[in-house]
Scaffold this active site. Sequence first.
Site, mmCIF file in Angstrom:
data_model
loop_
_atom_site.group_PDB
_atom_site.id
_atom_site.type_symbol
_atom_site.label_atom_id
_atom_site.label_comp_id
_atom_site.label_asym_id
_atom_site.label_seq_id
_atom_site.Cartn_x
_atom_site.Cartn_y
_atom_site.Cartn_z
ATOM 1 N N PHE A 11 -92.089 7.733 56.781
ATOM 2 C CA PHE A 11 -92.238 7.504 58.220
ATOM 3 C C PHE A 11 -93.680 7.117 58.573
ATOM 4 C CE2 PHE A 11 -93.289 10.330 62.006
ATOM 5 C CZ PHE A 11 -93.102 9.323 62.940
ATOM 6 N N GLY A 36 -88.553 8.903 51.726
ATOM 7 C CA GLY A 36 -88.864 7.600 52.338
ATOM 8 C C GLY A 36 -87.654 6.695 52.193
ATOM 9 N N TYR A 149 -94.632 25.787 50.952
ATOM 10 C CA TYR A 149 -95.112 24.475 51.404
ATOM 11 C C TYR A 149 -96.555 24.605 51.884
ATOM 12 C CZ TYR A 149 -95.373 20.286 54.357
ATOM 13 O OH TYR A 149 -95.751 19.115 54.943
ATOM 14 N N LYS A 153 -99.860 22.913 50.064
ATOM 15 C CA LYS A 153 -100.757 21.968 50.740
ATOM 16 C C LYS A 153 -102.176 22.552 50.843
ATOM 17 C CE LYS A 153 -99.673 18.385 51.813
ATOM 18 N NZ LYS A 153 -99.523 17.162 50.964
#
Length: 332
Positions: A11, A36, A149, A153
Amino acid sequence: MKVFITGGAGFIGSHLSDAYIKRGDEVHILDDLSTGSIENISHLKDHPNFQYTIDSVLNRSIVAELVDQCDVVYHLAAAVGVKLIVESPVRTMKTNIQGTEVVLEQAAKKQKRVLIASTSEVYGVSEHIPFKEDGNLVMGATTKGRWSYACSKAIDEFLALAYYHEKSLPTTVVRLFNTVGPRQTGRYGMVVPSFVRQALAGKPITVYGDGTQSRCFGYVGDVVTSLVKLMDSTDTVGEVFNIGATEEVSIGELAELIKVKTNSNSEIVMIPYEEAYEAGFEDMPRRVPDVSKLENCINFKPSVSLDEILDSVIASFTKPTSKSVKTESAVL
Ligand code: UDP
Protein backbone atom coordinates in the site's frame (compact mmCIF):
# COMPACT_ATOMS: atom_id res chain seq x y z
CA MET A 1 18.39 9.06 -8.59
CA LYS A 2 17.92 5.30 -8.37
CA VAL A 3 15.55 4.30 -5.59
CA PHE A 4 15.24 0.75 -4.24
CA ILE A 5 12.03 0.05 -2.31
CA THR A 6 11.47 -3.24 -0.47
CA GLY A 7 7.75 -3.88 -0.08
CA GLY A 8 7.19 -1.64 -3.11
CA ALA A 9 4.02 -3.42 -4.21
CA GLY A 10 2.42 -2.76 -0.84
CA PHE A 11 0.00 0.00 0.00
CA ILE A 12 2.55 2.64 1.07
CA GLY A 13 5.40 1.32 -1.11
CA SER A 14 3.37 1.63 -4.31
CA HIS A 15 2.40 5.24 -3.52
CA LEU A 16 6.06 5.98 -2.75
CA SER A 17 7.02 4.47 -6.11
CA ASP A 18 4.47 6.76 -7.81
CA ALA A 19 5.99 9.84 -6.16
CA TYR A 20 9.52 9.04 -7.33
CA ILE A 21 8.41 8.10 -10.84
CA LYS A 22 6.54 11.42 -11.00
CA ARG A 23 9.72 13.19 -9.95
CA GLY A 24 11.63 11.57 -12.83
CA ASP A 25 13.69 9.16 -10.71
CA GLU A 26 14.28 5.46 -11.34
CA VAL A 27 12.54 2.96 -9.06
CA HIS A 28 13.25 -0.74 -8.51
CA ILE A 29 10.98 -2.54 -6.11
CA LEU A 30 11.30 -5.91 -4.39
CA ASP A 31 8.15 -7.59 -3.10
CA ASP A 32 7.14 -11.19 -2.41
CA LEU A 33 3.45 -10.29 -2.84
CA SER A 34 2.62 -11.80 0.55
CA THR A 35 0.54 -8.77 1.47
CA GLY A 36 1.40 -6.48 -1.44
CA SER A 37 -0.23 -6.96 -4.81
CA ILE A 38 0.66 -6.69 -8.49
CA GLU A 39 -2.50 -4.61 -8.93
CA ASN A 40 -0.90 -1.84 -6.86
CA ILE A 41 1.90 -1.45 -9.41
CA SER A 42 0.13 -2.53 -12.60
CA HIS A 43 -0.01 1.09 -13.83
CA LEU A 44 3.79 1.36 -13.44
CA LYS A 45 4.85 -1.94 -14.97
CA ASP A 46 5.47 -0.55 -18.46
CA HIS A 47 7.08 2.69 -17.30
CA PRO A 48 10.69 2.91 -18.55
CA ASN A 49 11.93 4.09 -15.13
CA PHE A 50 10.21 1.32 -13.17
CA GLN A 51 11.47 -2.20 -12.52
CA TYR A 52 10.19 -4.87 -10.20
CA THR A 53 11.50 -8.13 -8.76
CA ILE A 54 9.11 -10.59 -7.16
CA ASP A 55 11.16 -12.22 -4.43
CA SER A 56 11.70 -12.19 -0.70
CA VAL A 57 13.70 -9.64 1.24
CA LEU A 58 15.24 -12.68 2.94
CA ASN A 59 16.97 -13.53 -0.38
CA ARG A 60 20.39 -12.10 0.40
CA SER A 61 21.87 -12.27 -3.10
CA ILE A 62 18.90 -10.49 -4.70
CA VAL A 63 18.96 -7.78 -2.03
CA ALA A 64 22.75 -7.42 -2.51
CA GLU A 65 22.33 -6.90 -6.24
CA LEU A 66 19.50 -4.39 -5.92
CA VAL A 67 21.28 -2.43 -3.18
CA ASP A 68 24.35 -2.34 -5.38
CA GLN A 69 22.40 -0.79 -8.27
CA CYS A 70 20.65 1.96 -6.29
CA ASP A 71 21.49 5.27 -4.61
CA VAL A 72 19.00 5.06 -1.74
CA VAL A 73 17.08 2.25 -0.02
CA TYR A 74 13.63 2.32 1.56
CA HIS A 75 12.99 -0.80 3.62
CA LEU A 76 9.21 -1.11 3.87
CA ALA A 77 8.85 -4.89 3.48
CA ALA A 78 7.37 -6.28 6.69
CA ALA A 79 4.59 -8.42 8.07
CA VAL A 80 1.64 -6.03 8.51
CA GLY A 81 -1.87 -6.07 9.91
CA VAL A 82 -2.73 -6.98 13.50
CA LYS A 83 -4.87 -9.92 12.37
CA LEU A 84 -2.11 -11.44 10.27
CA ILE A 85 0.43 -10.87 13.03
CA VAL A 86 -1.67 -12.54 15.70
CA GLU A 87 -2.24 -15.51 13.39
CA SER A 88 1.38 -15.84 12.17
CA PRO A 89 3.86 -14.65 14.79
CA VAL A 90 6.72 -16.85 13.49
CA ARG A 91 6.44 -15.39 10.02
CA THR A 92 6.14 -11.88 11.51
CA MET A 93 9.35 -12.11 13.52
CA LYS A 94 11.32 -13.85 10.76
CA THR A 95 10.29 -11.38 8.06
CA ASN A 96 10.76 -8.32 10.22
CA ILE A 97 14.01 -9.10 12.00
CA GLN A 98 15.87 -11.16 9.36
CA GLY A 99 14.62 -8.94 6.52
CA THR A 100 15.93 -5.79 8.16
CA GLU A 101 19.24 -7.48 9.00
CA VAL A 102 19.72 -8.48 5.36
CA VAL A 103 18.94 -4.98 4.08
CA LEU A 104 21.20 -3.21 6.62
CA GLU A 105 24.06 -5.66 6.10
CA GLN A 106 24.00 -5.20 2.33
CA ALA A 107 23.54 -1.42 2.55
CA ALA A 108 26.48 -1.20 4.96
CA LYS A 109 28.77 -2.95 2.48
CA LYS A 110 28.15 -0.13 -0.01
CA GLN A 111 27.39 2.69 2.47
CA LYS A 112 24.01 3.38 0.88
CA ARG A 113 21.49 5.82 2.39
CA VAL A 114 18.73 3.82 4.11
CA LEU A 115 15.30 4.54 5.58
CA ILE A 116 13.82 1.81 7.76
CA ALA A 117 10.06 1.74 8.35
CA SER A 118 9.00 0.98 11.90
CA THR A 119 5.60 1.44 13.50
CA SER A 120 3.66 3.28 16.20
CA GLU A 121 2.98 -0.20 17.59
CA VAL A 122 6.39 0.04 19.33
CA TYR A 123 4.90 2.47 21.87
CA GLY A 124 2.87 -0.50 23.10
CA VAL A 125 0.56 0.34 25.98
CA SER A 126 2.38 3.54 26.93
CA GLU A 127 0.03 6.16 28.37
CA HIS A 128 2.32 9.12 27.67
CA ILE A 129 0.12 10.76 25.05
CA PRO A 130 1.16 12.18 22.62
CA PHE A 131 3.91 9.66 21.93
CA LYS A 132 7.35 11.23 21.55
CA GLU A 133 10.25 9.53 19.81
CA ASP A 134 12.41 9.49 22.96
CA GLY A 135 9.59 8.27 25.24
CA ASN A 136 9.61 4.82 26.89
CA LEU A 137 8.21 1.86 24.98
CA VAL A 138 5.83 -0.20 27.12
CA MET A 139 5.29 -3.70 25.79
CA GLY A 140 2.77 -6.26 27.03
CA ALA A 141 3.58 -9.84 28.04
CA THR A 142 5.31 -12.27 25.63
CA THR A 143 2.30 -14.58 26.00
CA LYS A 144 0.26 -12.05 23.97
CA GLY A 145 1.05 -12.60 20.28
CA ARG A 146 0.45 -8.99 19.30
CA TRP A 147 3.57 -7.75 21.05
CA SER A 148 5.82 -9.93 18.91
CA TYR A 149 5.23 -7.40 16.14
CA ALA A 150 6.09 -4.42 18.36
CA CYS A 151 9.20 -6.16 19.68
CA SER A 152 10.39 -7.26 16.24
CA LYS A 153 10.07 -3.70 14.92
CA ALA A 154 11.81 -2.35 18.04
CA ILE A 155 14.70 -4.75 17.28
CA ASP A 156 14.71 -3.37 13.72
CA GLU A 157 15.12 0.13 15.16
CA PHE A 158 17.96 -0.99 17.45
CA LEU A 159 19.64 -2.65 14.48
CA ALA A 160 19.30 0.43 12.27
CA LEU A 161 20.68 2.75 14.95
CA ALA A 162 23.49 0.30 15.74
CA TYR A 163 24.49 0.22 12.07
CA TYR A 164 24.54 4.01 12.14
CA HIS A 165 26.68 4.25 15.28
CA GLU A 166 28.99 1.31 14.70
CA LYS A 167 29.31 1.24 10.93
CA SER A 168 28.48 4.87 10.03
CA LEU A 169 25.60 3.70 7.84
CA PRO A 170 23.44 6.75 6.99
CA THR A 171 20.13 5.46 8.33
CA THR A 172 16.82 7.07 9.31
CA VAL A 173 14.04 5.28 11.21
CA VAL A 174 10.37 6.23 10.84
CA ARG A 175 7.48 5.14 13.05
CA LEU A 176 4.42 5.05 10.85
CA PHE A 177 1.12 5.69 12.62
CA ASN A 178 -2.21 4.49 11.17
CA THR A 179 -1.95 5.31 7.49
CA VAL A 180 -4.91 5.11 5.12
CA GLY A 181 -5.80 5.87 1.54
CA PRO A 182 -6.63 4.24 -1.77
CA ARG A 183 -5.14 0.73 -2.37
CA GLN A 184 -5.22 -0.27 1.29
CA THR A 185 -7.15 -3.47 1.61
CA GLY A 186 -9.15 -4.57 4.63
CA ARG A 187 -7.85 -8.12 4.12
CA TYR A 188 -5.32 -7.83 6.94
CA GLY A 189 -7.75 -6.24 9.37
CA MET A 190 -7.13 -2.50 8.80
CA VAL A 191 -10.14 -0.71 10.13
CA VAL A 192 -10.93 2.02 7.58
CA PRO A 193 -11.09 -0.13 4.41
CA SER A 194 -12.85 -2.86 6.43
CA PHE A 195 -15.59 -0.48 7.60
CA VAL A 196 -15.98 1.10 4.14
CA ARG A 197 -16.32 -2.30 2.49
CA GLN A 198 -18.85 -3.46 5.11
CA ALA A 199 -20.87 -0.23 4.87
CA LEU A 200 -21.01 -0.30 1.05
CA ALA A 201 -22.09 -3.95 1.06
CA GLY A 202 -24.80 -3.28 3.68
CA LYS A 203 -23.10 -5.79 5.99
CA PRO A 204 -22.66 -5.23 9.75
CA ILE A 205 -19.88 -2.75 10.60
CA THR A 206 -17.75 -4.63 13.11
CA VAL A 207 -16.45 -2.48 15.96
CA TYR A 208 -14.05 -4.51 18.10
CA GLY A 209 -14.21 -3.97 21.85
CA ASP A 210 -16.47 -1.13 23.01
CA GLY A 211 -15.40 1.35 20.31
CA THR A 212 -13.93 3.88 22.76
CA GLN A 213 -10.37 3.12 21.63
CA SER A 214 -9.07 5.90 19.41
CA ARG A 215 -6.63 6.40 16.57
CA CYS A 216 -5.30 9.23 14.37
CA PHE A 217 -5.50 8.41 10.66
CA GLY A 218 -2.91 9.92 8.33
CA TYR A 219 -3.27 10.21 4.57
CA VAL A 220 -0.87 8.10 2.51
CA GLY A 221 0.02 11.13 0.30
CA ASP A 222 1.17 13.06 3.37
CA VAL A 223 3.14 10.05 4.58
CA VAL A 224 4.88 9.67 1.21
CA THR A 225 5.77 13.38 1.13
CA SER A 226 7.28 13.02 4.61
CA LEU A 227 9.28 9.93 3.59
CA VAL A 228 10.76 11.66 0.52
CA LYS A 229 11.66 14.80 2.47
CA LEU A 230 13.27 12.75 5.25
CA MET A 231 15.35 10.86 2.70
CA ASP A 232 16.38 14.11 0.94
CA SER A 233 17.70 15.63 4.17
CA THR A 234 21.05 14.74 5.74
CA ASP A 235 19.91 16.18 9.11
CA THR A 236 17.66 13.15 9.57
CA VAL A 237 20.47 10.58 9.57
CA GLY A 238 20.75 8.58 12.81
CA GLU A 239 17.32 9.85 13.95
CA VAL A 240 13.88 8.37 14.65
CA PHE A 241 10.71 10.18 13.48
CA ASN A 242 7.00 9.73 14.10
CA ILE A 243 4.95 10.12 10.92
CA GLY A 244 1.22 10.53 11.34
CA ALA A 245 -1.75 12.80 11.77
CA THR A 246 -2.98 14.25 15.06
CA GLU A 247 -6.77 14.37 14.52
CA GLU A 248 -8.05 11.75 16.97
CA VAL A 249 -11.24 9.74 16.47
CA SER A 250 -12.73 6.85 18.42
CA ILE A 251 -13.43 3.66 16.47
CA GLY A 252 -17.12 3.93 17.43
CA GLU A 253 -17.27 7.45 15.95
CA LEU A 254 -15.39 6.27 12.89
CA ALA A 255 -18.02 3.58 12.27
CA GLU A 256 -20.80 6.21 12.53
CA LEU A 257 -18.96 8.59 10.20
CA ILE A 258 -18.42 5.94 7.54
CA LYS A 259 -22.01 4.76 7.81
CA VAL A 260 -23.28 8.32 7.22
CA LYS A 261 -20.80 9.09 4.43
CA THR A 262 -21.66 5.93 2.51
CA ASN A 263 -25.38 6.40 3.15
CA SER A 264 -25.45 2.84 4.42
CA ASN A 265 -28.16 0.90 6.22
CA SER A 266 -25.56 -1.34 7.88
CA GLU A 267 -25.97 -1.98 11.55
CA ILE A 268 -22.97 -1.21 13.78
CA VAL A 269 -22.14 -4.25 15.92
CA MET A 270 -19.65 -4.68 18.75
CA ILE A 271 -17.46 -7.77 18.67
CA PRO A 272 -15.45 -8.76 21.76
CA TYR A 273 -11.70 -8.64 21.20
CA GLU A 274 -11.25 -12.33 22.02
CA GLU A 275 -13.64 -13.18 19.19
CA ALA A 276 -12.03 -10.76 16.73
CA TYR A 277 -8.41 -11.68 17.48
CA GLU A 278 -7.48 -14.16 20.23
CA ALA A 279 -8.15 -14.81 23.90
CA GLY A 280 -6.53 -12.17 26.10
CA PHE A 281 -5.95 -9.75 23.21
CA GLU A 282 -4.79 -6.32 24.37
CA ASP A 283 -5.63 -3.23 22.34
CA MET A 284 -4.04 0.20 22.61
CA PRO A 285 -6.70 2.53 24.03
CA ARG A 286 -5.22 5.65 22.40
CA ARG A 287 -2.50 6.26 19.87
CA VAL A 288 -1.56 9.87 19.13
CA PRO A 289 1.80 10.96 17.70
CA ASP A 290 3.82 14.01 18.61
CA VAL A 291 4.93 15.15 15.16
CA SER A 292 6.84 18.27 16.18
CA LYS A 293 10.23 16.64 15.44
CA LEU A 294 9.10 15.74 11.92
CA GLU A 295 7.63 19.19 11.27
CA ASN A 296 10.69 21.03 12.57
CA CYS A 297 13.09 18.88 10.59
CA ILE A 298 11.44 18.76 7.17
CA ASN A 299 9.19 21.80 7.43
CA PHE A 300 6.10 19.83 6.48
CA LYS A 301 2.81 19.35 8.30
CA PRO A 302 0.41 16.54 7.32
CA SER A 303 -2.63 18.43 6.08
CA VAL A 304 -5.31 16.06 4.81
CA SER A 305 -8.25 15.92 7.24
CA LEU A 306 -10.04 12.75 8.33
CA ASP A 307 -13.08 13.94 6.40
CA GLU A 308 -11.09 14.20 3.15
CA ILE A 309 -9.34 10.88 3.82
CA LEU A 310 -12.63 9.03 4.25
CA ASP A 311 -14.08 10.65 1.10
CA SER A 312 -11.01 9.56 -0.86
CA VAL A 313 -11.13 5.98 0.45
CA ILE A 314 -14.87 5.67 -0.21
CA ALA A 315 -14.38 7.08 -3.73
CA SER A 316 -11.60 4.55 -4.39
CA PHE A 317 -14.07 1.74 -3.63
CA THR A 318 -17.00 3.21 -5.54
CA LYS A 319 -15.19 5.03 -8.38
CA PRO A 320 -11.79 3.36 -8.76
CA THR A 321 -10.64 5.92 -11.35
CA SER A 322 -11.29 8.92 -9.08
CA LYS A 323 -8.37 11.22 -8.29
CA SER A 324 -6.63 10.93 -4.91
CA VAL A 325 -6.62 13.89 -2.53
CA LYS A 326 -4.19 16.48 -3.81
CA THR A 327 -1.23 16.88 -1.47
CA GLU A 328 2.24 18.23 -1.87
CA SER A 329 3.32 14.76 -3.00
CA ALA A 330 1.45 15.35 -6.25
CA VAL A 331 4.11 17.87 -7.28
CA LEU A 332 7.24 16.18 -5.94
N1 UDP B 1 -10.95 -2.52 14.47
C1 UDP B 1 -12.32 -2.65 14.55
N2 UDP B 1 -12.95 -3.37 13.57
C2 UDP B 1 -12.28 -3.90 12.50
C3 UDP B 1 -10.89 -3.73 12.42
C4 UDP B 1 -10.25 -3.03 13.43
O1 UDP B 1 -12.96 -2.18 15.49
O2 UDP B 1 -12.94 -4.51 11.63
C5 UDP B 1 -10.27 -1.72 15.54
C6 UDP B 1 -9.04 -2.39 16.15
O3 UDP B 1 -9.38 -3.26 17.19
C7 UDP B 1 -8.27 -1.16 16.63
C8 UDP B 1 -8.60 -0.09 15.59
O4 UDP B 1 -9.80 -0.52 14.96
O5 UDP B 1 -8.71 -0.74 17.88
C9 UDP B 1 -7.52 0.10 14.53
O6 UDP B 1 -7.24 -1.18 13.98
P1 UDP B 1 -6.21 -1.42 12.79
O7 UDP B 1 -6.03 -2.89 12.67
O8 UDP B 1 -6.65 -0.65 11.59
O9 UDP B 1 -4.87 -0.73 13.29
P2 UDP B 1 -4.08 -0.77 14.70
O10 UDP B 1 -4.20 0.63 15.21
O11 UDP B 1 -4.71 -1.76 15.60
O12 UDP B 1 -2.70 -1.14 14.31
